[in-house]
Design a protein around this motif. Structure first.
Motif, mmCIF file in Angstrom:
data_model
loop_
_atom_site.group_PDB
_atom_site.id
_atom_site.type_symbol
_atom_site.label_atom_id
_atom_site.label_comp_id
_atom_site.label_asym_id
_atom_site.label_seq_id
_atom_site.Cartn_x
_atom_site.Cartn_y
_atom_site.Cartn_z
ATOM 1 N N UNK A 25 8.042 2.778 26.079
ATOM 2 C CA UNK A 25 7.664 2.966 27.484
ATOM 3 C C UNK A 25 7.468 4.435 27.871
ATOM 4 N N UNK A 26 8.452 5.277 27.531
ATOM 5 C CA UNK A 26 8.419 6.674 27.959
ATOM 6 C C UNK A 26 8.924 7.554 26.819
ATOM 7 N N UNK A 27 8.206 8.669 26.600
ATOM 8 C CA UNK A 27 8.633 9.700 25.647
ATOM 9 C C UNK A 27 8.929 9.181 24.242
ATOM 10 N N UNK A 28 8.249 8.120 23.857
ATOM 11 C CA UNK A 28 8.373 7.585 22.502
ATOM 12 C C UNK A 28 6.965 7.461 21.944
ATOM 13 N N UNK A 29 6.817 7.779 20.678
ATOM 14 C CA UNK A 29 5.501 7.680 20.042
ATOM 15 C C UNK A 29 5.023 6.226 20.070
ATOM 16 N N UNK A 30 3.782 6.060 20.421
ATOM 17 C CA UNK A 30 3.160 4.740 20.420
ATOM 18 C C UNK A 30 3.015 4.284 18.973
ATOM 19 N N UNK A 31 3.288 3.022 18.684
ATOM 20 C CA UNK A 31 3.151 2.535 17.310
ATOM 21 C C UNK A 31 1.713 2.690 16.800
ATOM 22 N N UNK A 32 1.561 2.854 15.497
ATOM 23 C CA UNK A 32 0.219 3.049 14.926
ATOM 24 C C UNK A 32 -0.769 1.940 15.297
ATOM 25 N N UNK A 33 -0.339 0.702 15.336
ATOM 26 C CA UNK A 33 -1.238 -0.396 15.694
ATOM 27 C C UNK A 33 -1.790 -0.249 17.103
ATOM 28 N N UNK A 34 -0.941 0.145 18.020
ATOM 29 C CA UNK A 34 -1.387 0.343 19.401
ATOM 30 C C UNK A 34 -2.334 1.534 19.494
ATOM 31 N N UNK A 35 -2.028 2.601 18.750
ATOM 32 C CA UNK A 35 -2.925 3.768 18.749
ATOM 33 C C UNK A 35 -4.285 3.408 18.161
ATOM 34 N N UNK A 36 -4.292 2.577 17.140
ATOM 35 C CA UNK A 36 -5.559 2.148 16.544
ATOM 36 C C UNK A 36 -6.395 1.366 17.555
ATOM 37 N N UNK A 37 -5.757 0.462 18.297
ATOM 38 C CA UNK A 37 -6.473 -0.272 19.347
ATOM 39 C C UNK A 37 -7.030 0.685 20.400
ATOM 40 N N UNK A 38 -6.254 1.689 20.785
ATOM 41 C CA UNK A 38 -6.697 2.660 21.798
ATOM 42 C C UNK A 38 -7.886 3.465 21.297
ATOM 43 N N UNK A 39 -7.815 3.935 20.067
ATOM 44 C CA UNK A 39 -8.917 4.707 19.506
ATOM 45 C C UNK A 39 -10.174 3.845 19.392
ATOM 46 N N UNK A 40 -10.015 2.631 18.914
ATOM 47 C CA UNK A 40 -11.153 1.720 18.813
ATOM 48 C C UNK A 40 -11.738 1.441 20.195
#
Length: 164
Positions: free
Chosen positions: A131-146
């Motif tokens: 939620x806050x001040x924690x790195x987003x998991x790689x899967x979520x980052x991949x969805x965001x980049x896509x």
């Protein structure tokens, strides 16, 4: 060389009074296009802000409240985009259906929708863990980049429609 007739439904759409008014009016098509572009600006702005947060910008912002704030803007923008897009499509459905750029734009829109659905069915279900001040998991980052790449592609195709 004349184009072959399009599907019967496309011919019907092109013959509707609204499609005729869109083709004949001096101001109607440009106004509808402005509404479509304005809606897109709001939608892509909301999506981009959320995606950038997922990619690590502004980690101090609580993710779920940010999503709750941006989602109504994104949904409201669809109330502008979809009808306006349908009205513009109605003016020349056969031409749009035979235009590779338009077909690519529709495919990218579908891909963006599938990407968003998969994000919400997958990584988003554990968003409370990051939620806050924690790195987003790689899967979520991949969805965001896509997501960002798909929306840039959609915008590019929309703009290129004037030239193809």
């Amino acid at each position: 060389m004349a184009l072959a007739p399009g599907p019967a439904w496309a011919e019907w759409v092109a013959a509707t009074p609204m499609a005729q008014a869109m083709r004949d009016g001096v101001w109607l098509y440009p106004v509808v296009e402005i509404v479509h572009i304005t809606g897109f600006a709001v939608l892509v702005g909301a999506v981009a802000l959320f995606d950038l947060r997922l990619l690590g910008w502004a980690r101090a912002l609580p993710l779920r409240p940010l999503a709750a704030h941006l989602l109504p803007w994104a949904v409201a923008s669809l109330l502008l985009i979809v009808p306006a897009g349908l009205l513009m499509f109605a003016t020349q459905p056969r031409d749009f259906l035979s235009n590779d750029t338009f077909l690519l734009k529709m495919a990218l829109l579908l891909a963006a929708g599938v990407n968003a659905a998969l994000f919400h069915l997958g990584p988003w279900r554990r968003a409370a863990d990051w939620e806050v001040d924690v790195a987003t998991p790689p899967g979520a980052r991949l969805h965001a980049l896509l997501s960002l790449l798909l929306w840039v592609g959609i915008i590019a195709c929309g703009r290129l429609l004037a030239y193809t």
